[in-house]
Design an enzyme around this catalytic site. Structure first.
Site, PDB file in Angstrom:
ATOM      1  N   ASN A  67     -45.342 -30.570  49.789  1.00 10.23           N
ATOM      2  CA  ASN A  67     -44.222 -31.267  50.489  1.00 10.23           C
ATOM      3  C   ASN A  67     -43.250 -30.404  51.322  1.00 10.23           C
ATOM      4  O   ASN A  67     -42.864 -30.673  52.246  1.00 10.23           O
ATOM      5  CB  ASN A  67     -43.437 -32.338  49.478  1.00 10.23           C
ATOM      6  CG  ASN A  67     -42.918 -31.696  48.322  1.00 10.23           C
ATOM      7  OD1 ASN A  67     -43.761 -31.244  47.529  1.00 10.23           O
ATOM      8  ND2 ASN A  67     -41.780 -31.624  48.150  1.00 10.23           N
ATOM      9  N   HIS A  68     -42.626 -29.173  50.530  1.00 10.08           N
ATOM     10  CA  HIS A  68     -41.810 -28.363  50.996  1.00 10.08           C
ATOM     11  C   HIS A  68     -42.281 -27.802  52.222  1.00 10.08           C
ATOM     12  O   HIS A  68     -41.407 -27.180  52.755  1.00 10.08           O
ATOM     13  CB  HIS A  68     -41.455 -27.277  49.897  1.00 10.08           C
ATOM     14  CG  HIS A  68     -40.359 -27.857  49.089  1.00 10.08           C
ATOM     15  ND1 HIS A  68     -39.315 -27.990  49.524  1.00 10.08           N
ATOM     16  CD2 HIS A  68     -40.419 -28.075  47.571  1.00 10.08           C
ATOM     17  CE1 HIS A  68     -38.373 -28.456  48.605  1.00 10.08           C
ATOM     18  NE2 HIS A  68     -39.150 -28.475  47.417  1.00 10.08           N
ATOM     19  N   HIS A 153     -51.117 -32.055  44.328  1.00 12.78           N
ATOM     20  CA  HIS A 153     -49.483 -31.549  44.078  1.00 12.78           C
ATOM     21  C   HIS A 153     -48.842 -33.192  43.930  1.00 12.78           C
ATOM     22  O   HIS A 153     -48.493 -33.817  44.983  1.00 12.78           O
ATOM     23  CB  HIS A 153     -49.259 -31.233  45.706  1.00 12.78           C
ATOM     24  CG  HIS A 153     -47.876 -30.446  45.620  1.00 12.78           C
ATOM     25  ND1 HIS A 153     -47.846 -29.262  45.273  1.00 12.78           N
ATOM     26  CD2 HIS A 153     -46.890 -30.800  46.113  1.00 12.78           C
ATOM     27  CE1 HIS A 153     -46.472 -28.811  45.353  1.00 12.78           C
ATOM     28  NE2 HIS A 153     -45.971 -29.778  46.205  1.00 12.78           N
TER      29      HIS A 153
HETATM   30 FE   LIG Z   1     -43.083 -26.238  44.502  1.00 13.23          FE
HETATM   31 FE   LIG Z   2     -43.712 -29.615  46.018  1.00 12.45          FE
END
Ligand SMILES: [Fe+2]
Ligand SMILES: [Fe+2]
Length: 263
Positions: A67-68, A153
């Site tokens: 996500n980042h 993740h």
């Molecule tokens: Fe992370």
């Molecule tokens: Fe993450």
């Protein structure tokens, strides 16, 4: 095949430890393949082309994400032009990059796949059901190579454990990432899949998942002006070491490790 999978590297402190550790560690332990989650490699938020090139120079073969990476959205077209950098397969199809990569190392043929969970995860990038997406793709992936390694993740333990049972025996290893906290549940299933709910983090452990404690506590107290700052002390690398049969793709050992900077 002997695999080292390293937990999310968080900013400069983590990157510096990898630069010192990986070249010798890879040679001493005869790893065929080193994978790492790089979603926090750029100052804790996102990934850049420069960061990928550094990770490759240190000896990381494949870089998974999560996500980042949208924190540095402008970098992504260049990042995903580089070989063996992947993003979750279940992001909306217009998102840059791809969800798997095929590598051959020392006669071992292997596909590394990245998926992201949907429970307690941010709404961006838009993420389709990881279960439906892998169900639609697993046959194609299994035809590509005997060894399949999945970085799942995800935040929720239950989502990761459900995926473990869903893919049991169909993949060589399921390694959870994202929480930055290594779990103590690594195992080999009866059907030969190596599993850990979360591999952990490479960065400062005198922190809240890589960030300085004070500003995070202030945020929890309601002070929303506080900005997160990268923590720098007590730097460690979390990882798992996994051995897999090259021919049938079954895992036969998994060991979690944590190495501190001054060891
Ligand atoms: Fe992370
Ligand atoms: Fe993450």
């Amino acid at each position: 095949m002997k695999l080292l999978f390293i937990g999310d590297v968080v900013g400069k402190p983590g990157m510096r430890l990898l630069s010192l550790l990986i070249p010798q560690f890879k040679k001493n332990n005869k790893y065929d393949l080193v994978c790492i989650n790089g979603e926090n490699s750029a100052g804790g938020f996102g990934i850049t082309k420069n960061g990928v090139l550094k990770l490759k120079k240190y000896g990381c073969d494949v870089i998974t994400t999560g996500n980042h990476i949208i924190d540095r959205k402008e970098e992504l077209p260049e990042v995903f032009k580089l070989p063996d950098v992947i993003r979750p397969l279940n992001y909306e199809s217009s998102f840059p990059g791809r969800g798997w990569t095929l590598v051959e190392k020392n006669s071992a043929r292997c596909v590394i796949v990245n998926l992201q969970g949907t429970v307690f995860m941010p709404e961006e990038p838009k993420t389709n059901s990881p279960f439906i997406v892998i169900k639609e793709n697993i046959k194609i992936i299994r035809k590509m190579a005997p060894i399949i390694i999945l970085d799942f993740h995800a935040e929720a333990t239950a989502e990761k454990i459900a995926m473990r049972y869903f893919l049991d025996g169909k993949i060589s290893a399921l390694i959870g990432t994202h929480t930055h906290v290594q779990t103590k549940d690594e195992t080999i299933t009866a059907k030969g899949t190596a599993y850990i709910t979360d591999v952990g983090m490479t960065g400062s452990f005198d922190s809240v998942i890589g960030m300085q404690k004070g500003p995070i506590i202030e945020r929890f107290l309601g002070n929303n002006d506080e900005r997160f700052k990268l923590a720098k002390k007590d730097v460690r690398m979390d990882a798992v070491e996994i051995e897999i049969d090259n021919k049938n793709g079954k895992a036969y050992s998994i060991r979690s490790i944590q190495i501190a900077e001054n060891t």
